[in-house]
Scaffold this motif. Structure first.
Motif, PDB file in Angstrom:
ATOM      1  N   ASP A  79       0.832  -1.215   0.000  1.00  0.00           N
ATOM      2  CA  ASP A  79       0.000   0.000   0.000  1.00  0.00           C
ATOM      3  C   ASP A  79       0.864   1.262   0.000  1.00  0.00           C
ATOM      4  O   ASP A  79       0.592   2.220  -0.740  1.00  0.00           O
ATOM      5  N   ARG A  82       2.620   1.676  -3.462  1.00  0.00           N
ATOM      6  CA  ARG A  82       1.698   2.115  -4.517  1.00  0.00           C
ATOM      7  C   ARG A  82       1.444   3.616  -4.424  1.00  0.00           C
ATOM      8  O   ARG A  82       1.410   4.320  -5.439  1.00  0.00           O
ATOM      9  N   ARG A  83       1.270   4.107  -3.209  1.00  0.00           N
ATOM     10  CA  ARG A  83       1.071   5.543  -3.030  1.00  0.00           C
ATOM     11  C   ARG A  83       2.333   6.312  -3.431  1.00  0.00           C
ATOM     12  O   ARG A  83       2.260   7.364  -4.077  1.00  0.00           O
ATOM     13  N   ARG A  86       3.009   6.436  -7.296  1.00  0.00           N
ATOM     14  CA  ARG A  86       2.034   7.299  -7.965  1.00  0.00           C
ATOM     15  C   ARG A  86       2.299   8.764  -7.671  1.00  0.00           C
ATOM     16  O   ARG A  86       2.132   9.626  -8.542  1.00  0.00           O
ATOM     17  N   HIS A  89       5.638   9.342  -9.624  1.00  0.00           N
ATOM     18  CA  HIS A  89       5.630   8.861 -11.014  1.00  0.00           C
ATOM     19  C   HIS A  89       6.864   8.011 -11.319  1.00  0.00           C
ATOM     20  O   HIS A  89       7.609   8.262 -12.271  1.00  0.00           O
ATOM     21  N   PRO A 330       4.238   0.281 -14.704  1.00  0.00           N
ATOM     22  CA  PRO A 330       3.981   1.725 -14.568  1.00  0.00           C
ATOM     23  C   PRO A 330       3.359   2.007 -13.199  1.00  0.00           C
ATOM     24  O   PRO A 330       2.770   1.117 -12.573  1.00  0.00           O
ATOM     25  N   PRO A 331       3.465   3.233 -12.731  1.00  0.00           N
ATOM     26  CA  PRO A 331       3.014   3.545 -11.366  1.00  0.00           C
ATOM     27  C   PRO A 331       1.509   3.415 -11.141  1.00  0.00           C
ATOM     28  O   PRO A 331       1.086   3.270  -9.991  1.00  0.00           O
ATOM     29  N   ASP A 332       0.720   3.431 -12.194  1.00  0.00           N
ATOM     30  CA  ASP A 332      -0.729   3.399 -12.005  1.00  0.00           C
ATOM     31  C   ASP A 332      -1.314   1.988 -12.038  1.00  0.00           C
ATOM     32  O   ASP A 332      -2.533   1.813 -11.940  1.00  0.00           O
ATOM     33  N   VAL A 333      -0.477   0.966 -12.157  1.00  0.00           N
ATOM     34  CA  VAL A 333      -0.968  -0.414 -12.189  1.00  0.00           C
ATOM     35  C   VAL A 333      -1.266  -0.891 -10.769  1.00  0.00           C
ATOM     36  O   VAL A 333      -0.470  -0.685  -9.850  1.00  0.00           O
ATOM     37  N   ASN A 334      -2.415  -1.528 -10.587  1.00  0.00           N
ATOM     38  CA  ASN A 334      -2.762  -2.084  -9.286  1.00  0.00           C
ATOM     39  C   ASN A 334      -2.019  -3.399  -9.055  1.00  0.00           C
ATOM     40  O   ASN A 334      -2.062  -4.294  -9.901  1.00  0.00           O
TER      41      ASN A 334
END
Length: 372
Positions: A79, A82-83, A86, A89, A330-334
């Motif tokens: 968690d 991921r933050r 994002r 970047h 990429p940074p936006d992938v879950n």
């Protein structure tokens, strides 16, 4: 940058408080570990960046353990990461914890070229695999119940080794190794597990039962209650350590023969890598050196300080993947965490079908000797 959910920081104050609490509770308590991670991760990451003089914008990527491990601890790391990626970047590199252990030796040993056989032993795992590339493994065998480090920790707790004046500051496995140096391993001839099963998997639960019954018998004979140190504690420690080691050695020997029969290792300089927390045990290292010498392999081990869970190995795994462009997200992938995860392609059935009988190897290890 590296983020390792199993041990977030090398800062002395945090590590000592976490380690002290682990010894006090007799092991890791998942909810306590999760809370410690939650309370410290942001501060630790910020201090690591500050002390290194690196700004988040200068980072090439963020590598984080996502599997396998304690779910509650993994969730905090994933968690946070991921933050973080994002916000700044940055590319994200999810790491398999055991893959990182397997590749650590390549950071300090440039000669550790693929392919090589790896034995990963720790408090949570026992795995034999062939490393063919950074993210290319053949899974030969694993523990079917508990891990060797966990088993030794439980034996240490049953022996009440925290009450021993020489062991009060040590983990269970470290205490067993220390006392075993002055013990007679032949006094208690524990049976090596899975002697009739011709594969490369492991089992330690039955051995722990053997040791527990012996402890109970000795307590009855000495007229003491659980929690009191036995007079034969050194001998029990030596016998338990030796039987764990013999089990690891025999399965590894079979894995070597399987790899040779199937041309899975380099013909130039075939190598066995021993890694993971329990790889710091000098008795196990010595025994594996005997096995590799007898079978014509080279043995490589990371330094002791890099055997236990650490952030450096996660960073190195990230570097290796970044260099080869493998598993870079990429940074936006879950990304989700996985408490359990196989290492590579499972060929355990093929190993078992080969039913390799082991020739005898003479283990010339003195009964009483400090191997350090």
């Amino acid at each position: 940058m590296r983020l390792e959910p199993q041990c977030w920081t090398r800062l002395v104050s945090y590590w000592e408080s976490r380690y002290t609490r682990r010894r006090r509770t007799g092991g890791i308590i998942p909810t306590v570990a999760q809370q410690l991670h939650r309370e410290n991760i942001e501060r630790v990451v910020q201090e690591a960046l500050t002390q290194s003089g690196v700004e988040p914008s200068q980072l090439s990527a963020v590598a984080t353990t996502v599997k396998p491990g304690l779910a509650l601890s993994l969730s905090i790391g994933v968690d946070f990461s991921r933050r973080f990626v994002r916000l700044y970047h940055k590319p994200f590199i999810p790491i398999h914890h055991m893959e990182a252990h397997a590749l650590t030796v390549r950071m300090l040993q440039p000669a550790a070229a693929f392919p090589f056989l790896v034995l990963l032993v720790s408090g949570g795992h026992s795995i034999l695999a062939v490393a063919r590339g950074v993210n290319d493994f053949l899974h030969l065998g694993q523990t079917l119940d508990e891990a060797p480090g966990d088993m030794l920790d439980k034996v240490a707790r049953r022996l009440s080794l925290t009450a021993h004046p020489r062991c009060s500051t040590l983990s269970g496995g470290q205490a067993i190794e220390l006392l075993a140096e002055d013990g007679d391993r032949t006094r208690f001839p524990f049976r090596t597990p899975m002697g009739q099963t011709l594969d490369c998997c492991f089992s330690f639960a039955g051995l722990r039962t053997q040791v527990t019954k012996t402890i109970e018998k000795e307590e009855a004979e000495e007229g003491i209650k659980p929690g009191t140190l036995l007079s034969c504690v050194n001998d029990i420690a030596a016998a338990a350590q030796h039987t764990v080691t013999a089990h690891l050695a025999k399965r590894t020997h079979r894995a070597i023969l399987f790899c040779k029969a199937n041309s899975l290792l380099s013909s130039n300089e075939p190598t066995l890598v021993l890694s993971g927390g329990l790889a710091s045990n000098q008795y196990i290292r010595k025994t594996m050196s005997i096995v590799t010498e007898a079978t014509g392999l080279r043995l490589l081990c990371p330094p002791v300080k890099l055997c236990t869970d650490n952030g450096v190995m996660i960073a190195w795994n990230g570097v290796e993947r970044l260099r080869e462009g493998k598993g870079i997200l990429p940074p936006d992938v879950n990304v989700s965490y996985e408490a359990k995860a196989l290492l590579g392609v499972d060929i355990t059935a093929e190993v078992k079908a080969s039913a390799i009988q082991l020739p005898r190897i003479r283990m010339k290890i003195p009964n009483r000797q400090n191997l350090k």
